[in-house]
Design an enzyme around this catalytic site. Structure first.
Site, PDB file in Angstrom:
ATOM      1  N   CYS A 181       0.804  -1.227   0.000  1.00  0.00           N
ATOM      2  CA  CYS A 181       0.000   0.000   0.000  1.00  0.00           C
ATOM      3  C   CYS A 181       0.836   1.277   0.000  1.00  0.00           C
ATOM      4  O   CYS A 181       0.347   2.330  -0.424  1.00  0.00           O
ATOM      5  CB  CYS A 181      -0.941   0.007   1.188  1.00  0.00           C
ATOM      6  SG  CYS A 181      -2.121  -1.371   1.186  1.00  0.00           S
ATOM      7  N   HIS A 188      -3.059   7.234   2.216  1.00  0.00           N
ATOM      8  CA  HIS A 188      -3.519   5.964   1.675  1.00  0.00           C
ATOM      9  C   HIS A 188      -4.978   5.783   2.067  1.00  0.00           C
ATOM     10  O   HIS A 188      -5.352   5.925   3.235  1.00  0.00           O
ATOM     11  CB  HIS A 188      -2.661   4.826   2.234  1.00  0.00           C
ATOM     12  CG  HIS A 188      -3.228   3.467   2.000  1.00  0.00           C
ATOM     13  ND1 HIS A 188      -3.734   3.075   0.781  1.00  0.00           N
ATOM     14  CD2 HIS A 188      -3.390   2.401   2.832  1.00  0.00           C
ATOM     15  CE1 HIS A 188      -4.180   1.838   0.872  1.00  0.00           C
ATOM     16  NE2 HIS A 188      -3.979   1.406   2.104  1.00  0.00           N
ATOM     17  N   ASN A 203     -10.359   0.464  -1.002  1.00  0.00           N
ATOM     18  CA  ASN A 203      -8.913   0.392  -0.782  1.00  0.00           C
ATOM     19  C   ASN A 203      -8.256  -0.185  -2.028  1.00  0.00           C
ATOM     20  O   ASN A 203      -8.421  -1.357  -2.339  1.00  0.00           O
ATOM     21  CB  ASN A 203      -8.625  -0.485   0.438  1.00  0.00           C
ATOM     22  CG  ASN A 203      -7.143  -0.559   0.778  1.00  0.00           C
ATOM     23  OD1 ASN A 203      -6.281  -0.266  -0.032  1.00  0.00           O
ATOM     24  ND2 ASN A 203      -6.843  -0.965   2.011  1.00  0.00           N
TER      25      ASN A 203
END
Length: 320
Positions: A114, A240, A270
């Protein structure tokens, strides 16, 4: 040393929109539970025609079009991803080929899950600084649904697919701050995709949430300090896009209440390494920022690795 600046951003999202109500048919969950726990209302899932490479290429083309730039002038392509099904050739090489780059650019993949995008951006900025490249395409592209356990209600409600790209070039003025990056090895297995668990995305959500609650604000402040500005100078914050409960409080915690905060997680889910460029690209088109305005980028994830920097908003922010 040579400075660098952001020219433009672009993004790509698959056509299929998946609301929380659709997940209610797959696992024992509710729209209310998902919205309350992570803030996601819907996400995009890729079809069989969408790959990490095709999505990265589409995002790159979008960034080039917005910046009015030619692919032939790009001499470095970096792709941050942890979900490409093809191990070799690297994703960046396949993207360069798809973009018709016959001038032999350098191509490099970055896998830091990520937090891959700010890591890749740091490598691009450093390559430009020492003269190894002049113009770079920095891309985050993920097809997380290929690695999702759709029987696990704690993770399948999170994952999504998409890509974002940033065009970066040499500049007399430094508009990308030095990266602050690091890791927390004792939490290295908190976010993972490994064969022992069927190559499916898994995480210790509580451990990650605790870390972001207690550690992330301090590190984010250090990123801003490294850029030589105060939190009150920030025009925007792009974290993020993992959880709205992590994203929304940060501005107040670091003293940047005036900053616009990207909350694309609500409609994109996500998307791992794609989430920062995807969210920033969409933010700039919806709410343009003054060119050069400081934007904090910060990501965390598998490893537990993290990275962040402050960038100046690009001059080119839309196709118009």
């Amino acid at each position: 040393m040579i400075g660098s600046r952001v020219v433009s951003l672009g993004h790509f999202q698959p056509a299929r929109v998946v609301p929380n109500s659709e997940l209610e048919q797959l696992v024992e969950t509710t729209d209310e539970w998902i919205s309350r726990r992570v803030g996601i209302r819907e996400r995009r899932w890729a079809g069989p025609e969408d790959t990490v490479v095709t999505m990265a290429t589409a995002a790159a083309k979008d960034a080039l079009a917005v910046g009015r730039w030619d692919a032939a002038d790009v001499d470095l392509v970096l792709v941050a991803t942890c979900t490409n099904a093809v191990r070799s050739p690297n994703t960046a090489a396949a993207v360069a080929h798809a973009l018709g780059m016959e001038h032999r650019p350098a191509t490099l993949d970055v896998n830091v899950a990520c937090s891959g995008f700010p890591h890749a951006l740091a490598l691009a900025q450093q390559a430009i600084a020492v003269g190894s490249a002049r113009t770079a395409l920095v891309i985050g592209s993920e097809k997380l649904t290929d690695f999702t356990d759709f029987t696990d209600r704690t993770t399948c409600v999170l994952t999504a697919d998409g890509a974002g790209a940033m065009l970066v070039t040499a500049s007399e003025e430094q508009q990308i701050s030095p990266v602050l990056w690091g890791s927390v090895p004792e939490l290295g297995q908190a976010v993972r995709i490994n064969p022992e668990e069927g190559d499916k995305f898994a995480q210790d959500g509580r451990a990650v949430f605790r870390w972001t609650t207690f550690e992330l604000p301090t590190i984010a402040q250090q990123v801003v300090e490294r850029a030589g500005i105060a939190p009150s100078d920030l025009a925007a914050i792009v974290l993020h896009q993992a959880n709205l409960r992590i994203i929304e409080p940060l501005a107040a915690k670091i003293g940047a209440e005036q900053a616009v905060v990207a909350t694309d997680v609500t409609e994109s889910g996500n998307t791992s390494a794609a989430s920062i460029p995807l969210a920033l690209s969409k933010l700039l088109r919806q709410s343009p920022l003054p060119p050069g305005a400081p934007v904090l980028l910060f990501a965390f994830g598998g490893g537990l690795a993290y990275a962040g920097q402050v960038v100046g908003a690009p001059e080119h922010q839309s196709l118009s």
